[in-house]
Scaffold this active site. Structure first.
Site, PDB file in Angstrom:
ATOM      1  CD  GLU A 259      -2.927  -0.530   0.154  1.00  7.34           C
ATOM      2  OE1 GLU A 259      -3.876  -0.217  -0.380  1.00  7.34           O
ATOM      3  OE2 GLU A 259      -2.973  -1.846  -0.409  1.00  7.34           O
ATOM      4  CD1 TRP A 262      -1.079  -0.839  -4.447  1.00  7.06           C
ATOM      5  CD2 TRP A 262      -1.517   0.609  -6.262  1.00  7.06           C
ATOM      6  NE1 TRP A 262      -1.255  -1.279  -5.223  1.00  7.06           N
ATOM      7  CE2 TRP A 262      -1.066  -0.488  -6.340  1.00  7.06           C
ATOM      8  CE3 TRP A 262      -1.528   1.616  -7.094  1.00  7.06           C
ATOM      9  CZ2 TRP A 262      -1.842  -1.337  -7.687  1.00  7.06           C
ATOM     10  CZ3 TRP A 262      -1.954   0.886  -8.403  1.00  7.06           C
ATOM     11  CH2 TRP A 262      -1.990  -0.320  -8.330  1.00  7.06           C
ATOM     12  CD1 TRP A 290     -17.337  10.991 -19.294  1.00 10.38           C
ATOM     13  CD2 TRP A 290     -17.811   9.881 -18.024  1.00 10.38           C
ATOM     14  NE1 TRP A 290     -15.985  10.723 -19.099  1.00 10.38           N
ATOM     15  CE2 TRP A 290     -16.635   9.920 -18.451  1.00 10.38           C
ATOM     16  CE3 TRP A 290     -18.749   8.587 -17.323  1.00 10.38           C
ATOM     17  CZ2 TRP A 290     -15.729   8.861 -17.889  1.00 10.38           C
ATOM     18  CZ3 TRP A 290     -17.807   7.747 -17.280  1.00 10.38           C
ATOM     19  CH2 TRP A 290     -15.995   7.726 -17.132  1.00 10.38           C
ATOM     20  CG  ASN A 325      -8.271   0.695  -0.555  1.00 15.81           C
ATOM     21  OD1 ASN A 325      -8.522   2.757  -0.988  1.00 15.81           O
ATOM     22  ND2 ASN A 325      -8.019   0.048  -0.787  1.00 15.81           N
ATOM     23  CD1 TRP A 343     -12.376   8.896 -15.185  1.00 11.54           C
ATOM     24  CD2 TRP A 343     -11.719  10.834 -13.587  1.00 11.54           C
ATOM     25  NE1 TRP A 343     -11.075  10.032 -16.378  1.00 11.54           N
ATOM     26  CE2 TRP A 343     -10.323  10.889 -14.774  1.00 11.54           C
ATOM     27  CE3 TRP A 343     -11.069  10.718 -12.366  1.00 11.54           C
ATOM     28  CZ2 TRP A 343      -9.884  11.549 -14.664  1.00 11.54           C
ATOM     29  CZ3 TRP A 343     -10.088  11.835 -12.118  1.00 11.54           C
ATOM     30  CH2 TRP A 343      -9.107  12.851 -13.654  1.00 11.54           C
TER      31      TRP A 343
END
Length: 436
Positions: A259, A262, A290, A325, A343
């Site tokens: 993690e 990342w 969209w 998460n 997004w």
């Protein structure tokens, strides 16, 4: 008016601690008295929509705590509440600054800001020095053999782990040089003086060590206290990344370390590909048509979609400024794929609400969920909220906490979209963009 003897400045930003701070260490070793400073940057704060923003409360309280430590050492924190340019124009009039020390920041706005400040300082004959502090490996330290940046996580992670050794985890012994602080006592503003009020949202304590041994077993189940909740401290630097990586590396099971990797990966991506803050990493996905239905977006924000796992996550976010998460992935996928909402709408909303909001990681996570980013989930992978619930909240512990009315059809709304129909609509829209 302070005297005009030559001093150095350390500019705190995402590193709100005195201990194990790279730039602060180099400043204190520089040979001149060091004045610590922080800017409540109006270029950022003026854009915040909530005057009880919990992050501003946390930053202010962290600075108050640091200032108390500095006062015990005969020094104090210089606080400015303006744009960085105006702050340095004032500081250069007030003090004779030889060098400004700070730590690297990788976001697009930060890069522009630092370039501008370096130019202002150079015009006055002052230097600007920045250091790696918020990541283990810097923007160009883990690269492909041909010198280009990795855009896939697995080979990046492999190279990252191969390169890791004790040198990169060694803390900076700041405490040896604290006698080099500039001796001064400066006024410290109250939260209301910078235009904000205290938030009722409580920041989780820094108590990650009790969690990480079982992290791989517990991290995916939102009904358990199975994650470290350290993210806000890492975001604002009230804990050192070197401390966390050292603890993570001690574990036989490396999921928690992954993690942290990342996080380095996304910081590297935003540095090399700054356009991804506002555009799909894969340009063809900017052609997606969209739907961007505002009523459906509002239902998602409020946790009223009729999908309990999604609604639980959004209500947790509202209440705590934090979301588990696993549920971040589910809620993000639902917005982009079930509702076909851009997004960037979701990324902006998370940016408003998350205590641990970090542009690089948040953009990376949203583009992963949408299927548009570097090393993203494939666009045709569409989370089933029902399947995610069965797998990760089988006893409905998480859902019962945040959506207690989920079984009552009079109180809880019907699903705003059918999963199968939404899936087919999403696949068609993405394929059209790819073939367009």
């Amino acid at each position: 008016m302070p005297d005009k003897k030559s001093i150095n400045l350390f500019w705190f930003r995402r590193d709100l601690r005195l201990a194990d701070n790279a730039g602060f260490y180099h400043a204190l070793k520089s040979g001149k008295p060091v004045l610590p400073m922080f800017i409540f940057d109006t270029e950022i704060l003026d854009k915040l929509e909530d005057k009880d923003d919990a992050r501003v409360t946390f930053i202010h309280q962290s600075l108050v705590n640091m200032n108390e430590e500095l006062k015990r050492l005969g020094s104090s924190m210089l606080i400015k509440n303006t744009s960085p340019k105006e702050a340095f124009d004032e500081i250069l009039d007030e003090y004779n600054i030889d060098t400004v020390f700070t730590n690297h920041d990788y976001e697009p706005y930060a890069k522009e800001r630092d370039t501008e400040i370096a130019q202002i300082l150079a015009a006055k004959g002052s230097k600007f020095c920045t250091y790696k502090d918020q990541v283990i490996f810097d923007r160009d330290e883990v690269m492909k053999p041909d010198g280009s940046p990795y855009t896939v996580f697995t080979p990046y992670s492999r190279k990252w782990k191969e390169k890791l050794n004790g040198f990169y985890l060694k803390p900076y012994p700041v405490e040896k040089y604290l006698q080099n602080l500039y001796q001064t006592q400066l006024p410290f503003p109250a939260l209301k003086d910078i235009g904000f009020e205290a938030s009722s949202i409580q920041v989780p304590k820094n108590e990650y060590k009790s969690i990480i041994a079982d992290y791989a077993k517990t991290r995916d189940f939102p009904g358990l206290a199975g994650t470290s909740r350290i993210s806000v401290h890492l975001r604002f630097g009230t804990v050192s990344i070197r401390e966390l990586a050292t603890e993570a590396n001690k574990q036989i099971e490396k999921t928690w370390l992954n993690e942290l990797i990342w996080r380095d990966f996304y910081a590297m991506i935003i540095w090399h590909f700054p356009q991804t803050a506002n555009h799909a990493y894969k340009p063809e996905f900017d052609k997606i048509q969209w739907r961007n239905n505002e009523q459906e977006f509002e239902a998602w924000c409020k946790g009223e979609t009729g999908y309990p796992i999604v609604d639980a996550g959004m209500r947790q976010l509202q209440a705590l400024g934090w979301m588990h998460n696993r549920v971040r992935m589910v809620t993000a996928s639902f917005l982009c794929k079930h509702l076909l909402i851009d997004w960037r709408w979701g990324e902006h909303y998370f940016g408003r609400k998350l205590l641990d909001y970090d542009l690089a990681s948040n953009v990376g996570g949203w583009q992963w969920a949408a299927g548009t980013g570097a090393d993203a989930s494939p666009f045709f992978r569409i989370f089933s909220p029902e399947a995610q619930t069965k797998r990760f909240d089988p006893k409905f512990e998480y859902i019962k906490k945040w959506v207690p009315e989920y079984l009552d059809p009079e109180k809880y709304p019907a699903p705003i979209v059918d999963h199968k129909e939404a899936r087919e609509r999403c696949l068609a829209a993405f394929k059209k963009a790819l073939n367009g």
